[in-house]
Design a protein around this motif. Sequence first.
Motif, PDB file in Angstrom:
ATOM      1  N   THR A   3       0.840  -1.191   0.000  1.00 58.96           N
ATOM      2  CA  THR A   3       0.000   0.000   0.000  1.00 58.96           C
ATOM      3  C   THR A   3       0.882   1.251   0.000  1.00 58.96           C
ATOM      4  N   PRO A   4       0.324   2.384  -0.415  1.00 58.29           N
ATOM      5  CA  PRO A   4       1.091   3.638  -0.355  1.00 58.29           C
ATOM      6  C   PRO A   4       1.577   3.959   1.048  1.00 58.29           C
ATOM      7  N   ALA A   5       0.780   3.622   2.048  1.00 61.47           N
ATOM      8  CA  ALA A   5       1.159   3.913   3.431  1.00 61.47           C
ATOM      9  C   ALA A   5       2.396   3.127   3.846  1.00 61.47           C
ATOM     10  N   VAL A   6       2.464   1.860   3.474  1.00 65.10           N
ATOM     11  CA  VAL A   6       3.627   1.034   3.798  1.00 65.10           C
ATOM     12  C   VAL A   6       4.862   1.546   3.062  1.00 65.10           C
ATOM     13  N   ALA A   7       4.699   1.883   1.803  1.00 69.58           N
ATOM     14  CA  ALA A   7       5.819   2.392   1.007  1.00 69.58           C
ATOM     15  C   ALA A   7       6.387   3.679   1.594  1.00 69.58           C
ATOM     16  N   GLU A   8       5.504   4.518   2.127  1.00 65.71           N
ATOM     17  CA  GLU A   8       5.942   5.799   2.678  1.00 65.71           C
ATOM     18  C   GLU A   8       6.557   5.649   4.054  1.00 65.71           C
ATOM     19  N   ALA A   9       5.914   4.845   4.920  1.00 62.63           N
ATOM     20  CA  ALA A   9       6.372   4.727   6.305  1.00 62.63           C
ATOM     21  C   ALA A   9       7.575   3.789   6.456  1.00 62.63           C
ATOM     22  N   MET A  10       7.641   2.760   5.611  1.00 65.75           N
ATOM     23  CA  MET A  10       8.692   1.742   5.735  1.00 65.75           C
ATOM     24  C   MET A  10       9.328   1.482   4.375  1.00 65.75           C
ATOM     25  N   PRO A  11      10.020   2.465   3.807  1.00 64.59           N
ATOM     26  CA  PRO A  11      10.536   2.333   2.438  1.00 64.59           C
ATOM     27  C   PRO A  11      11.524   1.183   2.248  1.00 64.59           C
ATOM     28  N   ASP A  12      12.401   0.951   3.220  1.00 65.00           N
ATOM     29  CA  ASP A  12      13.373  -0.146   3.101  1.00 65.00           C
ATOM     30  C   ASP A  12      12.671  -1.493   3.112  1.00 65.00           C
ATOM     31  N   PHE A  13      11.736  -1.658   4.032  1.00 60.34           N
ATOM     32  CA  PHE A  13      10.956  -2.892   4.110  1.00 60.34           C
ATOM     33  C   PHE A  13      10.186  -3.099   2.813  1.00 60.34           C
ATOM     34  N   HIS A  14       9.535  -2.046   2.335  1.00 61.10           N
ATOM     35  CA  HIS A  14       8.737  -2.140   1.111  1.00 61.10           C
ATOM     36  C   HIS A  14       9.604  -2.536  -0.071  1.00 61.10           C
ATOM     37  N   ARG A  15      10.800  -1.975  -0.152  1.00 65.88           N
ATOM     38  CA  ARG A  15      11.710  -2.264  -1.268  1.00 65.88           C
ATOM     39  C   ARG A  15      12.177  -3.713  -1.232  1.00 65.88           C
ATOM     40  N   SER A  16      12.540  -4.184  -0.045  1.00 67.41           N
ATOM     41  CA  SER A  16      13.101  -5.532   0.079  1.00 67.41           C
ATOM     42  C   SER A  16      12.045  -6.629  -0.043  1.00 67.41           C
ATOM     43  N   MET A  17      10.776  -6.300   0.335  1.00 67.71           N
ATOM     44  CA  MET A  17       9.722  -7.321   0.361  1.00 67.71           C
ATOM     45  C   MET A  17       8.712  -7.177  -0.781  1.00 67.71           C
ATOM     46  N   ARG A  18       8.956  -6.239  -1.681  1.00 67.47           N
ATOM     47  CA  ARG A  18       7.949  -5.896  -2.685  1.00 67.47           C
ATOM     48  C   ARG A  18       7.372  -7.109  -3.406  1.00 67.47           C
ATOM     49  N   ASN A  19       8.209  -8.056  -3.780  1.00 68.42           N
ATOM     50  CA  ASN A  19       7.742  -9.212  -4.544  1.00 68.42           C
ATOM     51  C   ASN A  19       6.936 -10.203  -3.713  1.00 68.42           C
ATOM     52  N   LYS A  20       6.945 -10.023  -2.386  1.00 69.76           N
ATOM     53  CA  LYS A  20       6.210 -10.948  -1.522  1.00 69.76           C
ATOM     54  C   LYS A  20       5.000 -10.307  -0.851  1.00 69.76           C
ATOM     55  N   LEU A  21       4.833  -9.014  -1.052  1.00 72.14           N
ATOM     56  CA  LEU A  21       3.717  -8.324  -0.418  1.00 72.14           C
ATOM     57  C   LEU A  21       2.385  -8.691  -1.077  1.00 72.14           C
ATOM     58  N   ARG A  22       1.346  -8.702  -0.281  1.00 71.90           N
ATOM     59  CA  ARG A  22       0.010  -8.964  -0.790  1.00 71.90           C
ATOM     60  C   ARG A  22      -0.531  -7.749  -1.542  1.00 71.90           C
ATOM     61  N   SER A  23      -1.436  -7.986  -2.446  1.00 69.92           N
ATOM     62  CA  SER A  23      -2.109  -6.886  -3.120  1.00 69.92           C
ATOM     63  C   SER A  23      -3.130  -6.286  -2.153  1.00 69.92           C
ATOM     64  N   PRO A  24      -3.556  -5.043  -2.367  1.00 68.22           N
ATOM     65  CA  PRO A  24      -4.601  -4.468  -1.515  1.00 68.22           C
ATOM     66  C   PRO A  24      -5.873  -5.321  -1.496  1.00 68.22           C
ATOM     67  N   GLU A  25      -6.198  -5.937  -2.630  1.00 66.13           N
ATOM     68  CA  GLU A  25      -7.390  -6.787  -2.691  1.00 66.13           C
ATOM     69  C   GLU A  25      -7.242  -8.005  -1.786  1.00 66.13           C
ATOM     70  N   GLN A  26      -6.050  -8.598  -1.761  1.00 71.88           N
ATOM     71  CA  GLN A  26      -5.803  -9.734  -0.871  1.00 71.88           C
ATOM     72  C   GLN A  26      -5.839  -9.293   0.584  1.00 71.88           C
ATOM     73  N   GLY A  27      -5.262  -8.128   0.863  1.00 65.20           N
ATOM     74  CA  GLY A  27      -5.280  -7.610   2.226  1.00 65.20           C
ATOM     75  C   GLY A  27      -6.688  -7.295   2.711  1.00 65.20           C
ATOM     76  N   ALA A  28      -7.549  -6.899   1.783  1.00 64.56           N
ATOM     77  CA  ALA A  28      -8.918  -6.510   2.141  1.00 64.56           C
ATOM     78  C   ALA A  28      -9.875  -7.694   2.218  1.00 64.56           C
ATOM     79  N   ASP A  29      -9.457  -8.854   1.786  1.00 64.51           N
ATOM     80  CA  ASP A  29     -10.379  -9.989   1.685  1.00 64.51           C
ATOM     81  C   ASP A  29     -11.076 -10.304   3.009  1.00 64.51           C
ATOM     82  N   THR A  30     -10.308 -10.403   4.085  1.00 65.74           N
ATOM     83  CA  THR A  30     -10.916 -10.746   5.372  1.00 65.74           C
ATOM     84  C   THR A  30     -11.760  -9.604   5.917  1.00 65.74           C
TER      85      THR A  30
END
Length: 321
Positions: free
Chosen positions: A235-262
């Motif tokens: 999400t944009p919030a994760v990219a902004e707040a945790m840029p290093d984490f977002h960069r390193s985990m980008r290929n494993k992060l869930r899509s917003p639709e997957q995150g919203a499923d539950t």
Amino acid sequence: MSLYRSSIWYLKGLNEYTRGAFESAAKRFVEKDLEVSVAGRSFMITGANSGIGKAAAIVIAKRGGTIHMVCRNKDKAEEARAEIVKETGNKDIYIHILDLTETRKVWEFAEAFKKKFKSLNVLINNAGSMLMQRELNAEGLEKNFACNTLGTYILTKNLIPLLEKSGDPRVIMVSAGIMLVKKLRVGDLQSERGRFDGTMVYAQNKRQLAVMTEQLAKTHPGIHFSLMHPGWVDTPAVAEAMPDFHRSMRNKLRSPEQGADTVVWLAVSEAPAAAKPAGLFFQDRKVIPTHLPLAWTHSSLEQKERFMTLLEELAKSFQPH
């Protein structure tokens, strides 16, 4: 937090919070759970202009629900509303501009909403803040706490009368796995002691949210309260707040639709309320523990009740007269 505990949380997250974990869990999902119409039901979603909130709004709007988008930025909200209407064909999408860090305005918004609208079936508390530097709002409150905890509490408590008058009322709190490394800290709600660590303050806020959900479920049995963890979401919030984490985990992060499923499952399906008691913690449509095995993060009932008392007293101190 010790390096050991940090590592355990991180490794747990790699196994359970990624896109692959969602795809694996989805194999057991019951498709008919979401094959419902929610026409005539209204849903308030905070932080609905992007990420998980927007993804949830789209799915619910497609099923006929009336959406109340509570957003901080007017331009982004209007852009998101236009996209939701275009994609779903549902024009019953309303924008409400509110910054949850502005404590008195949360009170004012909730009171005004109750006067204008006759019903609210589902409240989805999705908006969150992860500021890495300690900042105060106009009322002198630490902003992460003001948004993630106090603002959410004030909004929820003030909308409870409206929810209780509506059919099958539900409240869904969006949490985060990082709360698992934190114990409720009743004596320092404003994070004034020690070094300020924005990530750990966020974790503490999410632990507070878990306790809040559990306690509100007890005092308001007519509403189905639930807490959920969306996994690690791109999400944009994760990219902004945790840029290093977002960069390193980008290929494993869930899509917003997957995150919203539950979130959507808890909001529209008959399954959660029919099969489970209120106040529980969900991930990928199943109940999960709010503490790690053998964790030190448990709090006594007395501590939980003390937290709720402090929260109520603090909320009332900012109530407009």
